[in-house]
Design an enzyme around this catalytic site. Structure first.
Site, short mmCIF file in Angstrom:
data_model
loop_
_atom_site.label_atom_id
_atom_site.label_comp_id
_atom_site.label_asym_id
_atom_site.label_seq_id
_atom_site.Cartn_x
_atom_site.Cartn_y
_atom_site.Cartn_z
N HIS A 159 0.82 -1.22 0.00
CA HIS A 159 0.00 0.00 0.00
C HIS A 159 0.85 1.27 0.00
O HIS A 159 0.38 2.35 -0.40
CB HIS A 159 -0.94 -0.01 1.22
N ASP A 395 -10.14 -7.50 -17.21
CA ASP A 395 -10.41 -8.66 -18.08
C ASP A 395 -9.11 -9.17 -18.70
O ASP A 395 -8.49 -8.50 -19.53
CB ASP A 395 -11.40 -8.24 -19.17
#
Length: 448
Positions: A159, A395
């Site tokens: 992070h 995708d």
């Protein structure tokens, strides 16, 4: 008992082309103490009939190597700056990201519900980083083939290097590279083009303002997210000692509109324009507080990340993938939150959002860089909106993910996208066992 996951291969993937060798400084916001952990995503895919798993794995692995060329800091290693300032930096020598291929006894249908326990899906990202400053790869990707031929992709990001928006931008480019493997890499256009520029969120980058002479040490007065509040009920011990039960509930467009009506009916006339985020986060916060049965005088906070890319002046460049958020903070007592109605809670969230402007961001940057300010955990519910990051569009050539969520469902509440329902949101959070049944009842009821 956890899931059975068998790791077939674990390899370090380095950038496919040469990348700069350098040490890059992370920003004051990147270096915050509370960001020193791993963001862990779980994306589940329904594979097309006849999908070649071996070829798909090879495409994903090759695409990762390509994506690491412009995003080369994700192939570096994060460490504390040697000067003892408390800041962080990333050493870029093309050390690489970790890629894992695995098989599992899970099936795709299992992911439609909340996990039975917090760590049920832990092994779908087998490499867990306990300390992000101890030389671990800042990016881990695990492609797991499920027993029904479908796939799960676990991804872990340090992070300190990127926030939700930045990590989702990387994932969409990475996935597009895998799906369009026939396209020459030299012709591939990263959208957006990744931008480092971490200096833009350091104190020196903010112009002198009317508050420039204020005492930095008093910043906590205007930052309730960093203030400490008394623990009147063993709050932290309860979350540490009780087993947490994962919950999830889908709010469709109809239920969100119903919540807006309830919020408006319990609001003052001046507060009639509420967003879905404002009413939903307020509803979850109230349901959570009522279910926990806390003392009426306990102070509670709802902390939520607020994107500042377009709130700072000048705005950050498109493609900035570092941490560009501050914490909005709604605060009140248990008594007021539970008794005053949904409109009151929604108003608190709305006002907390509206507080975030360039001045507040400057103040936060100064606080975290000089005072090492960090949010408290007492009475706090942290909420993160993953539903707007674009994770539902990632995708790899297998279609869009049918499920997006975390590797582990924890005490932090996540708002998640719902497959084929653009106006719906799934709220996932783990609550103590003694509160779970009441929380699920309250979150499903839309009374004031």
């Amino acid at each position: 008992m956890g899931s059975l996951v068998h790791v077939k291969e674990a390899t370090i993937v380095t950038p496919s082309e040469s990348t700069p060798t350098r040490v890059l400084s992370l920003s004051a916001l990147d270096s915050q103490l509370f960001l020193r952990f791993t963001i862990e995503y779980l994306l589940v895919y329904k594979a097309h009939p006849g999908l070649d798993q071996r070829a798909t794995t090879a495409r994903v692995k090759a695409a990762l190597a390509k994506a690491l060329v412009p995003y080369y800091p994700l192939a570096g290693r994060v460490r504390a700056k040697p000067d003892g300032s408390g800041g962080l930096e990333v050493v870029c020598r093309a050390q690489g990201a970790l890629f894992i291929e695995a098989g599992s006894d899970h099936s795709v249908i299992e992911f439609e519900k909340a996990p039975r326990f917090v760590t049920q899906w832990r092994k779908l990202l087998s490499f867990h980083v306990a300390d992000v400053l101890k030389g671990a790869p800042p990016l881990v990707v695990q492609l797991t083939w499920l027993k029904d031929g479908n796939a799960a992709l676990g991804v872990g990001f340090n992070h300190c290097l990127c926030d939700g928006i930045g990590s989702a931008e990387f994932l969409n480019s990475f996935a597009e590279l895998a799906a369009s493997s026939s396209t020459k890499f030299s012709e591939f256009k990263f959208k957006p083009k990744p931008i480092w520029d971490r200096h833009l969120l350091n104190p020196a980058s903010f112009k002198p303002t009317r508050n420039n002479n204020s005492n930095i040490n008093n910043n906590s007065l205007s930052h309730p997210e960093f203030n400490r509040v008394p623990d009147l009920c063993g709050f932290l011990a309860r979350f540490s000692n009780e087993r947490l039960v994962p919950t999830s509930f889908i709010f469709n467009k109809t239920s969100l509109n119903e919540l807006k009506k309830v919020a408006i009916s319990t609001s003052r006339l001046s507060e009639l324009n509420y967003t879905s985020f404002e009413v939903l986060s307020a509803h979850i916060w109230r349901s959570w507080a009522r279910a926990l049965n806390l003392p009426s005088n306990q102070t509670l906070k709802l902390l939520f990340s607020t994107n500042v890319r377009d709130r700072v002046k000048p705005s950050l460049p498109s493609g900035y993938y570092g941490n560009a958020f501050v914490l909005g903070c709604a605060q009140t007592s248990v008594k007021e939150l539970t008794e005053k109605g949904l409109g009151y809670a929604t108003m608190l969230v709305k006002r907390a959002k509206e507080r975030v402007d360039s001045e507040l961001v400057k103040s936060v940057v100064e606080s975290v860089s000089q005072g090492r300010a960090s949010p408290d955990s007492v009475g706090v519910l942290i909420l993160s909106q993953w539903s707007r990051l674009g994770l539902d569009k990632v995708d790899f050539g297998m279609g869009r993910p049918v499920n997006v969520g975390p590797i582990c469902c924890d005490r932090y509440c996540l708002l998640l996208p719902v497959f084929n329902q653009t106006d719906a949101v799934k709220a996932m959070v783990a609550v103590p066992t003694t509160a779970a049944q009441r929380y699920e009842h309250l979150v499903r009821s839309f009374c004031s």
